[in-house]
Design a protein around this motif. Structure first.
Motif, PDB file in Angstrom:
ATOM      1  N   ASN A  47       0.898  -1.402   0.060  1.00  9.09           N
ATOM      2  CA  ASN A  47       0.161   0.051   0.006  1.00  9.09           C
ATOM      3  C   ASN A  47       0.967   1.229   0.009  1.00  9.09           C
ATOM      4  N   VAL A  52      -1.099   4.238  -1.619  1.00  9.43           N
ATOM      5  CA  VAL A  52      -2.478   4.051  -0.859  1.00  9.43           C
ATOM      6  C   VAL A  52      -2.430   4.778   0.582  1.00  9.43           C
ATOM      7  N   ARG A  82      -0.489  -3.312  -9.798  1.00  5.08           N
ATOM      8  CA  ARG A  82      -0.941  -4.332  -8.542  1.00  5.08           C
ATOM      9  C   ARG A  82      -1.846  -4.904  -8.779  1.00  5.08           C
ATOM     10  N   PHE A  84      -4.788  -7.308  -5.879  1.00  4.93           N
ATOM     11  CA  PHE A  84      -5.376  -7.308  -4.584  1.00  4.93           C
ATOM     12  C   PHE A  84      -5.497  -8.679  -3.883  1.00  4.93           C
ATOM     13  N   ILE A  87      -9.876 -10.053  -4.445  1.00  4.13           N
ATOM     14  CA  ILE A  87      -9.856  -9.677  -5.849  1.00  4.13           C
ATOM     15  C   ILE A  87     -10.760  -8.410  -6.057  1.00  4.13           C
ATOM     16  N   ARG A  88     -10.262  -7.354  -6.797  1.00  2.00           N
ATOM     17  CA  ARG A  88     -11.080  -6.280  -7.152  1.00  2.00           C
ATOM     18  C   ARG A  88     -11.134  -5.915  -8.636  1.00  2.00           C
ATOM     19  N   LEU A  89     -12.062  -6.748  -9.082  1.00  6.03           N
ATOM     20  CA  LEU A  89     -12.531  -6.603 -10.582  1.00  6.03           C
ATOM     21  C   LEU A  89     -13.661  -5.518 -10.900  1.00  6.03           C
ATOM     22  N   ARG A 164      -5.232  -7.223 -16.389  1.00  8.33           N
ATOM     23  CA  ARG A 164      -5.748  -5.737 -16.173  1.00  8.33           C
ATOM     24  C   ARG A 164      -4.577  -4.987 -15.743  1.00  8.33           C
TER      25      ARG A 164
ATOM     26  N   ASN B 191     -15.399  -0.419  -8.604  1.00  7.33           N
ATOM     27  CA  ASN B 191     -14.497  -0.587  -7.603  1.00  7.33           C
ATOM     28  C   ASN B 191     -13.394   0.493  -7.735  1.00  7.33           C
ATOM     29  N   ALA B 194      -9.773  -0.330  -7.077  1.00  6.05           N
ATOM     30  CA  ALA B 194      -9.132  -0.767  -8.437  1.00  6.05           C
ATOM     31  C   ALA B 194      -8.899   0.202  -9.270  1.00  6.05           C
TER      32      ALA B 194
END
Lengths: 252, 328, 291
Positions: A47, A52, A82, A84, A87-89, A164, B191, B194
């Motif tokens: 992070n 972040v 990066r 996560f 998962i952050r889609l 991505r 999101n 993201a």
């Protein structure tokens, strides 16, 4: 010169030194592991690397440029992408569009050109489609390009997240527990993919992982983090056999 | 040109033309009573309002409760222009539409820059507050005619003009959604963390959606004013914002075609169900609650998917522009 | 009227806002949702009071109790039917539903009672107090007292009782609270019951000083009470009190010295400034998102 140099990185959350005097050096093209027990501060390091969290002190240099304290967006543009841990889609968007969002900053057509469908819109959209499809086929996702991301099986979701991230054309790829929740077969396949990404794109990869088989199998070097401090670092096989490291993982 | 004439676009163009021919036939043959004819412009205005609000609520995923405020700013700006400028109609009216849209867009920037730093409930309340402030100020200004209203606006809006403008709105919003900027806007909804991590400029894209939505709300306001001939500040209250929200929610968040159909239904509803006019608010309320609960229920999602796959045959799994199911 | 009298008027109004804001802040703080319908529960409380006093002919105290009971039950029922299915939905979904509930209550009241406002006798029979040329009405003395008692009572309840601590736990982390053996659904139900009971009391005091009730009586005060809660720092009980009083004073001074018509605009302007300068409010805590 190393691709990533981290010097004396420290962050304090209300008195708790979550990461304390952390150092890291990654060479271009390296596959590097960051391991340590739960709560050691690994994701916090990620992070900070991606902006972040702002570090309390210390310095992060990417490819000779100081990126300490820059925003997530700037850091991505400088070349760090990066994935996560959870998962952050973009789950309501198609698989193809997920990757195209990653390609967004490499294209130049303006809002007006998009609204009025001027020639550059068609030209660049076509380029984006081609590039996204090429990336998807690397991860064996091209058949599912029109699926909604949320309809992909778990393992493929993890792959899509990597695709991505790669679409943003990074110099350094950070993978946060890529094998979490995978069975041994899927993990083995993932190891191959990570290897392939490194070889095919000449990518430098830093990954956090608990699966020691994966770490031992693909990482050339590792750093072990415990209670926010570095416990050991060096060649993977040596570090994993270090009695201090084993103690930290298994307890006394 | 080849790219513009794909199958989907041809179907859209043909169906738009057919709808227009149908309306013209119904009007000229007198099948449509005068009363229903008078509803054609309001239907078009509501379509523009709903499609534009869908951009912020459905695609960006932020609830704004001040859409009527933007409509009002645009309406007053455009109508004041035609009241005071004495130009031929065919010059005056297009300029008035642009002025209405641009003034609303400027307000969109003024309000959006500070407000979009907030999210969720706070953003909703702040946009509601801005809408109410605009209404109070308009009521107290002399140039706008105060609470009595702005009178003497030429009744220029007719169904042809509104049809064309609504069509332009639909094409523009749908073009935006299918461009790289639109994808960025949708990614923020899905999101935000993201989205930042792949370098999307969150503030810029939120503002973009907000301002474009405000622009079209302003245009709708100008059309509205030039239909009634009078503007009253009380028209543009919180209830108007809610009515547009009901249209968007009923049509499906993130579904443009849904917004068009639902705007038509909601505008006709009180007229068709004359006896039920007392129950209009109650129906809106039930629609809002029921749609939200149904969209959250996994059983209903399954049911919808089954229907969809039966309708679409082969291309079943998860494809398409369908409704957005927003998760926590 | 002098400046001091304006301040006192502001204090009277502010106390009612504070009372409404307490309920708002409690539901928002614990259930993490903006209960848009809170203002309309105030309206239901006011109607109940009026019906029980005028139509049934009961003494004020019974009417007050009746409206507390009716509103508490209503709050719990609304939560069960409309909000509970949305426990894991996005804030957007919950907010739209809450607006729907608010609309629902208003339109039902409109269907039953019509759009004309109904005159309500004051439930507070206490005499006013005058000090020199300054006057305090009986209602405002009672309101001040009731608000203070409720504020202190709520603070003690949350800090000292088992149920209060359970509420705090649910507000921090529903999942973890569940694992610790706390009945999350029941806790949230009780939160709604208490919040709605507070709304009923606010409704009683509001109509007692205002004199009329209509289907939309609760809407604007409801939004202002939310403004008060945000001003003081949402989730903070003393903050709600402080925010309510400040808001009342600002409104009353704006009416006296700037413009009656623009007073609402000024109140909303204050909200916007506060949210932009200090989004956590005057006494609120700052929270960080976890990645």
């Amino acid at each position: 010169m190393s691709l990533l140099e981290v010097n004396n990185l420290t962050i304090i959350f209300g008195g708790l030194r979550a990461v304390d005097g952390f150092n890291l050096k990654i060479e271009k093209g390296q596959l590097y592991g960051l391991i340590g027990p739960n709560g050691a501060g690994k994701t916090t390091v990620f992070n900070m690397l991606t902006g972040v969290y702002k570090p309390t002190s210390g310095k992060i240099t990417l490819d000779g440029e100081d990126i300490t304290g820059k925003s997530t967006i700037e850091i991505n543009r400088k070349g760090i992408a990066r994935t996560f841990q959870n998962i952050r889609l973009f789950h309501n968007m198609t698989v193809l569009d997920n990757v195209k969002v990653g390609l967004n900053n490499q294209k130049k057509y303006s809002v007006g050109e998009g609204l009025f469908r001027l020639p550059r819109y068609f030209k660049e959209e076509k380029e984006m489609d081609e590039k996204a499809l090429a990336l998807l086929s690397v991860f064996d996702l091209d058949q599912e390009k029109d699926f909604l991301a949320s309809n992909l099986p778990y393992g493929k979701q993890r792959k899509l997240e990597i695709a991505r991230a790669l679409a943003t054309n990074p110099k350094l790829l950070l993978l946060d527990e890529p094998a979490a929740g995978m069975n041994p077969n899927e993990t083995a396949e993932l190891m191959e993919t990570i290897h392939f990404v490194r070889d095919r794109f000449g990518m430098t990869i830093l990954l956090i992982e608990h699966d020691m088989k994966l770490v031992g199998g693909i990482c050339e070097e590792v750093t072990v983090l415990n209670f926010g401090k570095e416990l050991a670092h060096g060649e993977t096989s040596k570090v994993l056999n270090n009695p201090e490291v084993i103690k930290a993982y298994l307890g006394e | 040109m080849k790219k513009l004439l794909n199958k989907k676009n041809i179907i859209s163009i043909v169906s738009a033309a057919l709808i227009y021919i149908l309306i013209t036939y119904l009007v000229s043959s007198g099948i449509l009573s005068r009363h229903y004819q008078s509803l054609l412009v309001p239907i078009g205005v509501n379509i523009i309002l709903a499609v534009s609000l869908n951009l912020t609520v459905g695609f960006l995923g932020e609830l704004t409760l001040g859409h009527a405020g933007f409509m009002s700013v645009g309406a007053y700006a455009g109508c004041l222009f035609t009241v005071y400028a004495n130009l031929p109609v065919y010059i005056e009216f297009p300029i008035a539409l642009m002025i209405g849209g641009l003034v609303a867009a400027i307000f969109g920037v003024i309000i959006g820059v500070p407000a979009l730093r907030l999210k969720g409930d706070y953003l909703a309340i702040v946009t509601l507050a801005f809408g109410e402030i605009i209404r109070s100020v308009v009521t107290n200004l002399e140039i706008t005619g105060g609470a009595g209203g702005l009178k003497g606006i030429e009744k220029t809006s007719n169904y042809t003009i509104v049809f064309v403008i609504a069509l332009i709105t639909i094409v523009m919003i749908s073009n935006l959604v299918h461009s790289r900027h639109g994808r960025a806007i949708c990614s923020i909804r899905d999101n935000i963390i993201a989205s930042e991590s792949v370098g999307i400029n969150i503030v810029y894209h939120k503002l973009l959606a907000f301002v474009i939505a405000a622009f079209f709300a302003g245009v709708a306001g100008v059309l509205y004013g030039h239909n009634l001939g009078i503007l009253k500040p009380s028209t543009f209250d919180f209830n108007k914002s809610i009515e547009i929200l009901v249209i968007v929610v009923l049509g499906g968040m993130g579904n443009i075609l849904g917004s068009i159909i639902s705007a038509t239904i909601i505008t006709l509803l009180p007229e068709v169900l004359r006896g039920l006019s007392d129950y209009r608010m109650l129906i809106y309320a039930v629609v809002l609650i029921a749609m939200m609960i149904l969209n959250t229920s996994p059983k209903f999602a399954e049911f919808k998917e089954n229907i969809a796959s039966k309708l679409k045959g082969k291309r079943s799994k998860g494809k398409g522009d369908g409704n957005v199911t927003i998760r926590g | 009227m002098g400046f001091i009298q304006q301040l006192i008027n502001g204090l009277e109004l502010g106390n009612i806002y504070a009372l409404m804001a307490l309920g708002y802040t409690m539901v928002y703080g614990i259930a993490k949702m903006l209960n848009f319908a809170h203002g309309d529960i105030i309206m239901v409380g006011a109607y109940t009071l009026s019906l029980v006093m005028t139509n049934v002919g009961m003494p004020p105290i019974i009417a007050i109790l009746a409206s507390v009971v009716v509103c508490s039950i209503l709050g719990v029922v609304i939560e069960k039917i409309a909000y509970k299915p949305l426990r894991n939905a996005s804030p957007l979904t919950v907010l739209i539903t809450a607006i729907g509930v608010s609309y629902f209550l208003q339109s039902v009241a409109l269907l039953i009672f019509g759009s004309n406002k109904r005159k309500v006798e004051s439930a507070i029979t206490m005499q006013g107090i005058s000090i020199g040329s300054l006057e305090l009405t009986g209602v405002s003395v009672v309101t001040l007292g009731v608000t203070l008692i409720i504020m202190i009572g709520l603070t003690l309840f949350i800090k000292k009782t088992k149920l209060g601590k359970a509420m705090l736990a649910v507000s921090e982390d529903k999942g973890a609270a569940q694992l610790m053996g706390i009945n999350v659904n029941q806790t949230i139900s009780i939160t709604f019951a208490i919040g709605s009971a507070l709304a009923a009391i606010a409704g009683v005091l509001f109509v007692s000083s205002y004199g009329f009730v209509g289907p939309y009586t609760g809407a604007l005060p409801g939004i202002k009470a939310f403004v008060a809660a945000v001003l003081g720092g949402i989730g903070s009980i003393p903050g709600a009190m402080l925010g309510g009083i400040l808001l009342g004073i600002i409104e009353s001074l704006s009416k006296a010295y700037i413009s009656t018509n623009l007073a609402d605009a000024i109140v909303f302007g204050v909200l916007i400034i506060v949210l932009l300068v200090k989004p956590s409010g005057l006494l609120g805590k700052v929270r960080m998102d976890k990645v």
